[in-house]
Design an enzyme around this catalytic site. Structure first.
Site, short mmCIF file in Angstrom:
data_model
loop_
_atom_site.label_atom_id
_atom_site.label_comp_id
_atom_site.label_asym_id
_atom_site.label_seq_id
_atom_site.Cartn_x
_atom_site.Cartn_y
_atom_site.Cartn_z
N HIS A 71 0.85 -1.12 -0.09
CA HIS A 71 -0.06 -0.01 -0.15
C HIS A 71 1.02 1.33 -0.07
CE1 HIS A 71 -4.02 1.83 1.15
NE2 HIS A 71 -3.01 2.78 0.96
N ASP A 81 2.08 9.06 -6.16
CA ASP A 81 1.87 10.69 -6.08
C ASP A 81 2.15 11.14 -4.69
OD1 ASP A 81 -0.48 9.77 -5.06
OD2 ASP A 81 -1.83 11.28 -6.27
N GLY A 126 -10.33 7.89 -2.10
CA GLY A 126 -10.66 9.02 -2.06
C GLY A 126 -11.55 9.41 -0.68
N HIS A 171 -10.04 0.97 -0.40
CA HIS A 171 -9.83 1.73 0.76
C HIS A 171 -10.94 2.02 1.66
CE1 HIS A 171 -6.42 3.51 -1.20
NE2 HIS A 171 -6.07 4.41 0.05
N GLU A 191 -10.97 3.54 7.10
CA GLU A 191 -9.98 4.57 7.48
C GLU A 191 -10.90 5.87 8.14
OE1 GLU A 191 -6.49 7.32 5.41
OE2 GLU A 191 -8.01 6.50 4.36
#
Length: 319
Positions: free
Chosen positions: A12, A16, A160, A187, A190
């Site tokens: 993971h 960027d 996102g 994802h 979180e």
């Protein structure tokens, strides 16, 4: 850490968020302060954390920049003595009038492949659908990415704003991804929702990014244990984004004790100012994690990775 005999594997890590300072300066043609790239110790939340992605994304708009970012990433992996890494990025964030989705993915792979040949570090690319993009945009991107499966791309992801866009909105999209034979991670958990984790697993995700919110939900933990779901934990980042209030509540020990296939990852090397060694030392110091636990998590990482069988065997033989 180098005394422990094991391969170094990470599953993971965002491209960027992991571009080196030197590479950013080359891309932007100017000096860059560390504060522009990395969050400070008083980072308030995920929203503030995500602001640090604006600058690198502004530079990833053409083939040259994307290729340079890919080769730079592999140089960093070489410096950290990594054996295998799965690096993820969102192709649609670099698409413009000159750059199609296909061109974007190919440019990144070209850079990573040049780095692999130079540094002998193996990699796989995970393409991220973004929660704020439309169904049609994400579907089209994933369909293009599917053509690269086995030729650089190893899987897909959904990233996102999890709080604003729950997993229920993406079930149909990832049912197509599953039908195409493309493995995927999501994802989830979180931002406090264990239901997003449950929905992602039931939809066919073989891994979960972060997964923090399943702590305290025995049914969801049991589901992940039974299905051998890989959980990609990112300790330093999770504290910076306030996914957990403080380190005493970090559930890594809990997950391991419950048989969950937890792994240790950096998330974003540059934004979080971290390395895999820093993450390992951090959890050993703060989470009652032993060297044996580290070996277990690396074995988990190999097992739940999307490397091909020959590479998995090679990695397993390194223990």
């Amino acid at each position: 850490m180098n005394k422990i005999k094991m391969p170094r594997v990470e599953l993971h890590c965002h491209l960027d968020g992991s571009i080196s300072k030197a590479c950013m300066e080359e891309l932007l043609g100017r000096t860059v302060d560390k504060e522009e790239l990395s969050v400070s110790d008083d980072c308030r939340d995920l929203a503030q954390y995500l602001e640090k992605f604006d600058l690198p994304l502004s530079a990833l708009t053409n083939e040259e920049g994307l290729k340079l970012a890919g080769s730079d990433f592999m140089q960093t992996m070489h410096e950290e003595k990594m054996d295998y890494v799965e690096v993820r990025f969102a192709p649609l964030l670099s698409v413009n009038s000159d750059m199609t989705t296909e061109k974007v993915i190919q440019a990144v792979i070209n850079g990573l492949e040049a780095g692999r040949q130079k540094y002998k570090v193996n990699y796989g690319v995970i393409v991220c659908a973004m929660r704020h993009h439309s169904y049609d945009e994400n579907y089209a991107m994933l369909k293009v990415a599917r053509e690269f499966l086995g030729n650089g791309v190893c899987g897909a992801d959904l990233a996102g704003n999890e709080a604003a866009y729950p997993m229920t909105e993406f079930v149909e999209l990832f049912q197509h991804v599953k039908k195409w034979g493309m493995p995927f991670t999501i994802h989830a958990g979180e931002c406090g929702s264990s239901k997003n984790i449950e929905d992602a697993v039931n939809c066919g995700a073989s891994r979960i990014g972060h997964g923090i919110a399943m702590a305290g939900h025995d049914d969801v933990m049991r589901l992940c244990t039974q299905k051998k779901i890989g959980v990609e934990m990112c300790p330093v980042s999770n504290l910076q984004t306030k996914a957990v209030e403080d380190i005493s509540k970090y559930p890594m020990r809990l997950f391991l004790d419950n048989g969950i296939m937890a792994t240790v990852n950096t998330d974003n090397r540059t934004v979080s100012n971290t390395t895999l060694d820093k993450e390992i030392e951090f959890i050993k110091k703060n989470c009652h994690i032993t060297d044996d636990d580290i070996i277990k998590m690396m074995k988990n990482a190999v097992e739940v990775s999307w490397a091909d069988d020959d590479l998995k065997d090679k990695l397993m033989n390194m223990f």
